[in-house]
Design an enzyme around this catalytic site. Sequence first.
Site, PDB file in Angstrom:
ATOM      1  N   GLN A 135       0.830  -1.207   0.000  1.00  0.00           N
ATOM      2  CA  GLN A 135       0.000   0.000   0.000  1.00  0.00           C
ATOM      3  C   GLN A 135       0.863   1.254   0.000  1.00  0.00           C
ATOM      4  O   GLN A 135       1.619   1.485   0.937  1.00  0.00           O
ATOM      5  CB  GLN A 135      -0.904  -0.014   1.240  1.00  0.00           C
ATOM      6  CG  GLN A 135      -1.856   1.153   1.354  1.00  0.00           C
ATOM      7  CD  GLN A 135      -2.669   1.063   2.636  1.00  0.00           C
ATOM      8  OE1 GLN A 135      -2.117   0.839   3.722  1.00  0.00           O
ATOM      9  NE2 GLN A 135      -3.967   1.224   2.525  1.00  0.00           N
ATOM     10  N   GLY A 136       0.758   2.063  -1.050  1.00  0.00           N
ATOM     11  CA  GLY A 136       1.532   3.290  -1.161  1.00  0.00           C
ATOM     12  C   GLY A 136       0.716   4.511  -0.799  1.00  0.00           C
ATOM     13  O   GLY A 136       0.292   5.270  -1.682  1.00  0.00           O
ATOM     14  N   TYR A 137       0.485   4.707   0.478  1.00  0.00           N
ATOM     15  CA  TYR A 137      -0.301   5.846   0.964  1.00  0.00           C
ATOM     16  C   TYR A 137       0.594   6.865   1.675  1.00  0.00           C
ATOM     17  O   TYR A 137       0.794   7.971   1.208  1.00  0.00           O
ATOM     18  CB  TYR A 137      -1.396   5.380   1.930  1.00  0.00           C
ATOM     19  CG  TYR A 137      -2.655   4.847   1.300  1.00  0.00           C
ATOM     20  CD1 TYR A 137      -2.719   4.508  -0.051  1.00  0.00           C
ATOM     21  CD2 TYR A 137      -3.804   4.659   2.057  1.00  0.00           C
ATOM     22  CE1 TYR A 137      -3.870   4.010  -0.608  1.00  0.00           C
ATOM     23  CE2 TYR A 137      -4.968   4.171   1.502  1.00  0.00           C
ATOM     24  CZ  TYR A 137      -5.012   3.836   0.174  1.00  0.00           C
ATOM     25  OH  TYR A 137      -6.155   3.348  -0.380  1.00  0.00           O
ATOM     26  N   SER A 138       1.116   6.500   2.833  1.00  0.00           N
ATOM     27  CA  SER A 138       1.810   7.456   3.698  1.00  0.00           C
ATOM     28  C   SER A 138       3.071   8.011   3.047  1.00  0.00           C
ATOM     29  O   SER A 138       3.754   7.331   2.269  1.00  0.00           O
ATOM     30  CB  SER A 138       2.194   6.793   5.025  1.00  0.00           C
ATOM     31  OG  SER A 138       1.041   6.428   5.754  1.00  0.00           O
ATOM     32  N   SER A 170       4.409  -1.340   4.273  1.00  0.00           N
ATOM     33  CA  SER A 170       4.555  -2.703   4.788  1.00  0.00           C
ATOM     34  C   SER A 170       4.825  -3.687   3.658  1.00  0.00           C
ATOM     35  O   SER A 170       4.112  -3.711   2.647  1.00  0.00           O
ATOM     36  CB  SER A 170       3.285  -3.123   5.528  1.00  0.00           C
ATOM     37  OG  SER A 170       3.062  -2.304   6.651  1.00  0.00           O
ATOM     38  N   GLU A 253      -9.918  -2.456   4.891  1.00  0.00           N
ATOM     39  CA  GLU A 253      -8.804  -2.806   5.776  1.00  0.00           C
ATOM     40  C   GLU A 253      -9.301  -3.130   7.173  1.00  0.00           C
ATOM     41  O   GLU A 253      -8.733  -3.969   7.869  1.00  0.00           O
ATOM     42  CB  GLU A 253      -7.806  -1.652   5.828  1.00  0.00           C
ATOM     43  CG  GLU A 253      -6.601  -1.927   6.701  1.00  0.00           C
ATOM     44  CD  GLU A 253      -5.610  -0.775   6.708  1.00  0.00           C
ATOM     45  OE1 GLU A 253      -4.442  -1.013   7.003  1.00  0.00           O
ATOM     46  OE2 GLU A 253      -6.022   0.364   6.410  1.00  0.00           O
ATOM     47  N   SER A 375      -3.445   7.855  12.976  1.00  0.00           N
ATOM     48  CA  SER A 375      -3.113   8.016  14.397  1.00  0.00           C
ATOM     49  C   SER A 375      -4.369   8.182  15.243  1.00  0.00           C
ATOM     50  O   SER A 375      -5.441   8.552  14.747  1.00  0.00           O
ATOM     51  CB  SER A 375      -2.207   9.235  14.588  1.00  0.00           C
ATOM     52  OG  SER A 375      -2.948  10.428  14.363  1.00  0.00           O
ATOM     53  N   ASN A 376      -4.227   7.908  16.535  1.00  0.00           N
ATOM     54  CA  ASN A 376      -5.368   8.053  17.442  1.00  0.00           C
ATOM     55  C   ASN A 376      -5.909   9.476  17.446  1.00  0.00           C
ATOM     56  O   ASN A 376      -7.121   9.699  17.571  1.00  0.00           O
ATOM     57  CB  ASN A 376      -4.952   7.643  18.860  1.00  0.00           C
ATOM     58  CG  ASN A 376      -5.003   6.137  19.043  1.00  0.00           C
ATOM     59  OD1 ASN A 376      -4.986   5.389  18.075  1.00  0.00           O
ATOM     60  ND2 ASN A 376      -5.067   5.708  20.288  1.00  0.00           N
ATOM     61  N   GLU A 377      -5.007  10.447  17.313  1.00  0.00           N
ATOM     62  CA  GLU A 377      -5.454  11.840  17.317  1.00  0.00           C
ATOM     63  C   GLU A 377      -6.376  12.118  16.130  1.00  0.00           C
ATOM     64  O   GLU A 377      -7.410  12.780  16.261  1.00  0.00           O
ATOM     65  CB  GLU A 377      -4.241  12.780  17.280  1.00  0.00           C
ATOM     66  CG  GLU A 377      -3.424  12.812  18.568  1.00  0.00           C
ATOM     67  CD  GLU A 377      -2.534  11.601  18.745  1.00  0.00           C
ATOM     68  OE1 GLU A 377      -1.991  11.417  19.849  1.00  0.00           O
ATOM     69  OE2 GLU A 377      -2.379  10.825  17.776  1.00  0.00           O
TER      70      GLU A 377
END
Length: 393
Positions: A135-138, A170, A253, A375-377
Amino acid sequence: MTMGGETEVPEAGEEFRLRVRGWLAEQLGGEFSDVVDTGGPGHEDEALERRRAWERRLGSEGWIGLGWPTEHGGGGASLARQVVFHEEYAAAGGPGRLMHMSEQLLGPTLLAHGSDDQRRRFLPGILAGEDLWCQGYSEPGAGSDLASVRTRAVREGEEYVLTGQKVWTSLAHLADWIFVLARTDPDSTRHAGLSYLLVPLDQPGVEIRPIRQLTGTSEFNEVFFDGARTAAANRVGEEGDGWRVAMSTLGFERGVATLGQQIGFRREFDAALRLARANGAWADAELRNRLVRAWVRLRVMRYTALASLRSSGGGASGLEASLSKLQWAEWHRELGELAVDVAGTEALTVAPPYELTDEQTLFLFSRADTIYGGSNEVQRNIIAERLLGLPRG
């Protein structure tokens, strides 16, 4: 304290459960006994070639794409049967799946948004357990804030030419293909002007650099594009509609595979509980209370996930996905902290050269749970805005 006999999916049928359990016992007790319990979080580099062979065996026996429509080569299984498979797989110690991105993310995305030609081309390789996707996201500066991606894809005739960088990718060092969210409109900002592209990794203009983690393994990677190319026919959806397609992928996902993930969590919890009873930590009232609370919250996560999956038909809406991610990420991070506290002073040292115990690996790996995948935020912001109606920002 146990969590056995907990499945509430009788519509799947006991016969199917026994068939899955029997097949896994035969395979993992025989030819593939060497991959049992390998490749989990923090152990991603274990038995790679054997786990690739295992994926091919799953594919040849029809266990990949179990819930996909039969007209596209899938098993057409009900949600209940999919849940049973993932639960039995985790309970049997099935190895960490190399095909997770391929089967659980890209495959459903192509079924929902891909063209007929794309389905005919790419789905068979996934179903066979052959083609690995990542997966090429971040990106640096565009992780949880995914709309800030800067990787560019310029149309040249019947191809796109990519320039940019992805990070925390990943299994990119093992993958054959990558699905990329890239900016195809150079004048666009935020969610607009993005496209969803399928890009082969084995080509000039692609460089993959593994990132060594605290656990000593290198699951994550940096991926650099410098003139890499992919056919325009490999764009999923319309040009500029990549954000919608990418959000659909994120919903998949956090779909049915989360039930198997929770069985893996249960196994980690059970290991911490056994250690507490073996080394006397169970006698400590505070540790005992934390273990009980962890057990209760794990049950709550299961019921919440089942209810969400049943209401959504196996996927997850953006809001449901955020609630789920927030719930399991915090629980798993706290389990890592609990595991090393149960281990006591034994967890304070590492055997040379860098041999981690299971408790240490769990602790170190789970530190990332509240960051990756949103992230949780960011999840709290989504919940605040979409559920509670609070102002943005």
